[in-house]
Scaffold this motif. Structure first.
Motif, PDB file in Angstrom:
ATOM      1  N   PHE A  57       0.576  -1.450   0.053  1.00 61.16           N
ATOM      2  CA  PHE A  57       0.254  -0.266   0.243  1.00 61.16           C
ATOM      3  C   PHE A  57       1.060   1.301  -0.090  1.00 61.16           C
ATOM      4  O   PHE A  57       0.715   2.329  -0.727  1.00 61.16           O
ATOM      5  CB  PHE A  57      -0.749   0.024   1.192  1.00 61.16           C
ATOM      6  CG  PHE A  57      -1.972   1.200   0.886  1.00 61.16           C
ATOM      7  CD1 PHE A  57      -2.851   1.226   0.836  1.00 61.16           C
ATOM      8  CD2 PHE A  57      -1.514   2.014   2.027  1.00 61.16           C
ATOM      9  CE1 PHE A  57      -4.074   2.253   0.450  1.00 61.16           C
ATOM     10  CE2 PHE A  57      -3.038   3.093   2.158  1.00 61.16           C
ATOM     11  CZ  PHE A  57      -3.524   3.446   1.325  1.00 61.16           C
ATOM     12  N   LYS A  87      -8.911   1.109  -3.376  1.00 60.17           N
ATOM     13  CA  LYS A  87      -8.174   0.674  -2.848  1.00 60.17           C
ATOM     14  C   LYS A  87      -8.743   0.139  -1.446  1.00 60.17           C
ATOM     15  O   LYS A  87      -7.519  -0.535  -0.821  1.00 60.17           O
ATOM     16  CB  LYS A  87      -7.753   2.466  -1.584  1.00 60.17           C
ATOM     17  CG  LYS A  87      -7.166   3.131  -2.563  1.00 60.17           C
ATOM     18  CD  LYS A  87      -7.340   4.791  -2.759  1.00 60.17           C
ATOM     19  CE  LYS A  87      -5.843   5.933  -3.516  1.00 60.17           C
ATOM     20  NZ  LYS A  87      -4.574   5.334  -3.536  1.00 60.17           N
ATOM     21  N   ILE A  91      -6.727  -3.318  -0.473  1.00 61.83           N
ATOM     22  CA  ILE A  91      -6.807  -4.016   0.900  1.00 61.83           C
ATOM     23  C   ILE A  91      -6.868  -5.148   1.745  1.00 61.83           C
ATOM     24  O   ILE A  91      -6.602  -6.921   1.859  1.00 61.83           O
ATOM     25  CB  ILE A  91      -7.176  -3.050   2.064  1.00 61.83           C
ATOM     26  CG1 ILE A  91      -6.496  -1.473   1.830  1.00 61.83           C
ATOM     27  CG2 ILE A  91      -6.365  -3.206   3.401  1.00 61.83           C
ATOM     28  CD1 ILE A  91      -4.816  -1.414   2.007  1.00 61.83           C
ATOM     29  N   TYR A 132      -6.135   0.790   8.602  1.00 63.56           N
ATOM     30  CA  TYR A 132      -6.384   1.666   7.753  1.00 63.56           C
ATOM     31  C   TYR A 132      -7.907   2.450   7.417  1.00 63.56           C
ATOM     32  O   TYR A 132      -7.668   3.661   6.566  1.00 63.56           O
ATOM     33  CB  TYR A 132      -5.845  -0.033   6.189  1.00 63.56           C
ATOM     34  CG  TYR A 132      -4.571   0.140   5.814  1.00 63.56           C
ATOM     35  CD1 TYR A 132      -4.682   0.761   4.735  1.00 63.56           C
ATOM     36  CD2 TYR A 132      -4.374  -1.129   6.408  1.00 63.56           C
ATOM     37  CE1 TYR A 132      -2.703   0.283   5.185  1.00 63.56           C
ATOM     38  CE2 TYR A 132      -3.029  -1.691   5.991  1.00 63.56           C
ATOM     39  CZ  TYR A 132      -2.285  -0.686   4.902  1.00 63.56           C
ATOM     40  OH  TYR A 132      -0.563  -1.227   5.120  1.00 63.56           O
TER      41      TYR A 132
END
Length: 215
Positions: A57, A87, A91, A132
């Motif tokens: 990331f 995004k 993850i 996150y």
């Protein structure tokens, strides 16, 4: 559309993907062997996932910031909503891949590394979602340069706070088993449900911030 955006992320991080694939197998075995007394399979998997997620990331965020990737994407048919959703999907894909490779590590290891139960998997995903879920909206709001050290500091400190992590994990298990009136079959899914809920709320917040951001 989301598939192409996630594929784009993997292409950007291609120099590190293969290294991280190897680490996702070897990492849990090495970490497990080094955590005498406080170590277990849960912590080994947690540290491995945190490290793999961070490297990939962070690399993507660095490249996009360096080459103004977000601004360029907005000149394509991809929507801002899609860019943000990709995004979070990235993850999740990394987490699933790390989990599958962790099971490969269990299969080839003879030192005691064990398969994780549902609540352990959910707890690791919950920690990832919280981390996150906070980092991504802040990074979108303030930019990569102002937030790049946040994840580095947390990842660096992780080995030093392992006892607290284990204690927290055990207390979570205790609370689920004792303090909740839910049936046992439902309790084990609580961390996973919370993970997706936190991820969804964070994603909606990130979309809202990004939609107003001047690129």
């Amino acid at each position: 559309m989301l598939f192409h955006l996630v594929k784009k992320d993997f292409i950007i991080a291609k120099k590190y993907v293969w290294i991280m694939l190897v680490f996702a197998v070897v990492g849990p075995i090495i970490i497990y062997s080094k955590l005498d007394g406080i170590g277990n399979s849960f912590v080994s998997f947690l540290i491995t996932v945190l490290f793999v997620e961070y490297i990939l990331f962070n690399m993507i965020s660095f490249q996009e910031d360096k080459y103004k990737g977000s601004a360029l994407l907005c000149t394509t048919p991809h929507t801002r909503n899609g860019v943000i959703k990709a995004k979070y999907l990235f993850i999740l894909v990394i987490f699933i891949g790390s989990f599958l490779l962790y099971n490969l590590a269990v299969a080839i290891d003879s030192s005691g590394l064990e398969r994780l139960n549902t609540i352990s998997i959910g707890t690791v995903l919950l920690i990832i979602s919280v981390f996150y879920g906070i980092l991504i909206p802040i990074q979108i709001k303030l930019g990569y340069e102002k937030t790049k050290y946040i994840s580095f500091i947390i990842i660096f400190l992780t080995p030093f706070i392992l006892p607290a992590v284990v204690e927290w994990y055990q207390s979570i298990q205790f609370n689920f088993n004792i303090n909740t009136p839910l049936p046992e079959q439902i309790k084990v899914w609580v961390p996973l449900v919370l993970s997706f809920f936190i991820g969804f709320v964070s994603m909606m917040l990130s979309i809202r911030i990004y939609s107003k951001k001047n690129l």
